[in-house]
Design an enzyme around this catalytic site. Sequence first.
Site, mmCIF file in Angstrom:
data_model
loop_
_atom_site.group_PDB
_atom_site.id
_atom_site.type_symbol
_atom_site.label_atom_id
_atom_site.label_comp_id
_atom_site.label_asym_id
_atom_site.label_seq_id
_atom_site.Cartn_x
_atom_site.Cartn_y
_atom_site.Cartn_z
ATOM 1 N N MET A 121 -93.756 -9.859 43.373
ATOM 2 C CA MET A 121 -95.057 -10.311 42.869
ATOM 3 C C MET A 121 -95.101 -11.842 42.838
ATOM 4 S SD MET A 121 -96.314 -7.525 40.120
ATOM 5 C CE MET A 121 -95.408 -8.111 38.717
ATOM 6 N N ALA A 136 -93.925 -15.847 42.105
ATOM 7 C CA ALA A 136 -93.267 -16.614 41.028
ATOM 8 C C ALA A 136 -91.756 -16.465 41.193
ATOM 9 C CB ALA A 136 -93.741 -16.161 39.645
ATOM 10 N N GLY A 148 -83.243 -14.564 41.304
ATOM 11 C CA GLY A 148 -83.104 -13.106 41.425
ATOM 12 C C GLY A 148 -83.744 -12.621 42.720
ATOM 13 N N HIS A 149 -84.968 -13.089 42.989
ATOM 14 C CA HIS A 149 -85.637 -12.726 44.244
ATOM 15 C C HIS A 149 -84.827 -13.224 45.444
ATOM 16 C CE1 HIS A 149 -89.193 -13.071 41.387
ATOM 17 N NE2 HIS A 149 -89.360 -11.846 41.849
ATOM 18 N N GLN A 175 -100.497 -1.858 38.497
ATOM 19 C CA GLN A 175 -99.320 -1.618 37.653
ATOM 20 C C GLN A 175 -99.398 -2.344 36.320
ATOM 21 O OE1 GLN A 175 -96.602 -3.334 40.733
ATOM 22 N NE2 GLN A 175 -95.521 -4.204 38.979
ATOM 23 N N GLN A 220 -81.565 -4.423 40.351
ATOM 24 C CA GLN A 220 -81.081 -3.564 39.257
ATOM 25 C C GLN A 220 -81.735 -3.953 37.930
ATOM 26 O OE1 GLN A 220 -79.235 -0.898 39.145
ATOM 27 N NE2 GLN A 220 -79.167 -0.823 36.915
ATOM 28 N N GLN A 260 -87.565 1.238 37.495
ATOM 29 C CA GLN A 260 -88.297 1.166 38.767
ATOM 30 C C GLN A 260 -87.415 1.718 39.902
ATOM 31 O OE1 GLN A 260 -90.863 -2.223 40.066
ATOM 32 N NE2 GLN A 260 -89.020 -2.920 41.069
ATOM 33 N N SER A 293 -89.697 -13.590 36.181
ATOM 34 C CA SER A 293 -90.872 -14.464 36.328
ATOM 35 C C SER A 293 -91.510 -14.717 34.966
ATOM 36 C CB SER A 293 -91.891 -13.825 37.268
ATOM 37 O OG SER A 293 -91.287 -13.561 38.520
HETATM 38 P P1 AMP Z 1 -91.052 -8.822 40.683
HETATM 39 O O1 AMP Z 1 -91.531 -10.003 41.473
HETATM 40 O O2 AMP Z 1 -90.810 -9.100 39.253
HETATM 41 O O3 AMP Z 1 -91.878 -7.574 40.938
HETATM 42 O O4 AMP Z 1 -89.610 -8.486 41.263
HETATM 43 C C1 AMP Z 1 -89.411 -8.264 42.634
HETATM 44 C C2 AMP Z 1 -88.022 -7.727 42.845
HETATM 45 O O5 AMP Z 1 -87.070 -8.677 42.359
HETATM 46 C C3 AMP Z 1 -87.771 -6.419 42.084
HETATM 47 O O6 AMP Z 1 -87.027 -5.529 42.911
HETATM 48 C C4 AMP Z 1 -86.967 -6.873 40.898
HETATM 49 O O7 AMP Z 1 -86.115 -5.886 40.388
HETATM 50 C C5 AMP Z 1 -86.170 -8.012 41.512
HETATM 51 N N1 AMP Z 1 -85.679 -8.907 40.464
HETATM 52 C C6 AMP Z 1 -86.399 -9.476 39.458
HETATM 53 N N2 AMP Z 1 -85.597 -10.193 38.645
HETATM 54 C C7 AMP Z 1 -84.332 -10.067 39.132
HETATM 55 C C8 AMP Z 1 -83.058 -10.547 38.730
HETATM 56 N N3 AMP Z 1 -82.908 -11.307 37.641
HETATM 57 N N4 AMP Z 1 -81.973 -10.194 39.466
HETATM 58 C C9 AMP Z 1 -82.112 -9.412 40.565
HETATM 59 N N5 AMP Z 1 -83.289 -8.922 41.002
HETATM 60 C C10 AMP Z 1 -84.389 -9.231 40.300
#
Ligand code: AMP
Length: 283
Positions: free
Chosen positions: A30, A32, A36-37, A61, A148, A153, A186
Amino acid sequence: MRIVSTIAEARGAVRALRTNGRSIGLVPTMGALHAGHVSLVRAAREQCDAVVVSIFVNPTQFGPNEDFAKYPRTWDADCALLESEGVDLILAPIATEMYPAGASTFVEVEGVSDRLDGASRPGHFRGVSTVVAKLFHIVSPDKAFFGQKDAAQVAVLRKMVRDLNFDLELVVCPTVREADGLALSSRNRYLSVEERRQALVLSRALQRVEERVAQGVLDAATLIDDALAVLASEPGIRLDYFKVVDPDTLEDVADVRNSALAAIAVFVGPTRLIDNAVIAPPR
Ligand code: AMP
């Protein structure tokens, strides 16, 4: 790096990337973006020939009183980051591309979607599984990469991939944390300095559970009591849930003799944060 905003363009761009049997890795986000991304993008780079990242703040969502409107949008920085990571294609659809007027088809992974975050955020996983199924149809990746960090999810999407026969491998990457233990999110951007400090109680509670399991405590109720005691040390937060569950079904387990998931959600001020630890009992 190509950037596309329509599904027709995305399909064409993916076709071009796939020439000569090249494999495609998809990283749904999404935006930002944070480290992690980036860890998912790097895993995709290592395991696939071409990497597609989607950036879409998915309205279906978010609940009516949640943060859809104010969710951080950092488009220019995201593009620069993905370019520097060697991403081949960004798919950034506008909402009417993903949900054309009158769209009334949704994917619902029954049961598992109503547990953990699904219990606290009714309809959340219906939105997630619907948008991810659509992205899978548009991109047809060989592998799709998820964190993870969002363990519930992962359980929902694993089941969707199996139940609907998606021909792809779902790759789950470890949670990336700040040096002091806070899981990157984010939504961490919402936190004040004091809230950022309070938020450390999530990883502290999970760490306590891991220590207790290492000492041989396998009873889930005892582990939950220990975690709640740690959480009580930070009165500024509001607990949504702390649960010890089966990582696939997300149902409560009585003990952690088999692998289990300790999962937590709390409100720090108005911001809802989640974290989890995979519990492997000592042999
Ligand atoms: P989001 O942009 O929050 O929808 O996250 C996109 C992807 O990044 C999802 O698969 C999340 O699980 C993953 N994600 C978000 N934060 C982390 C993190 N701290 N470590 C690893 N993966 C992450």
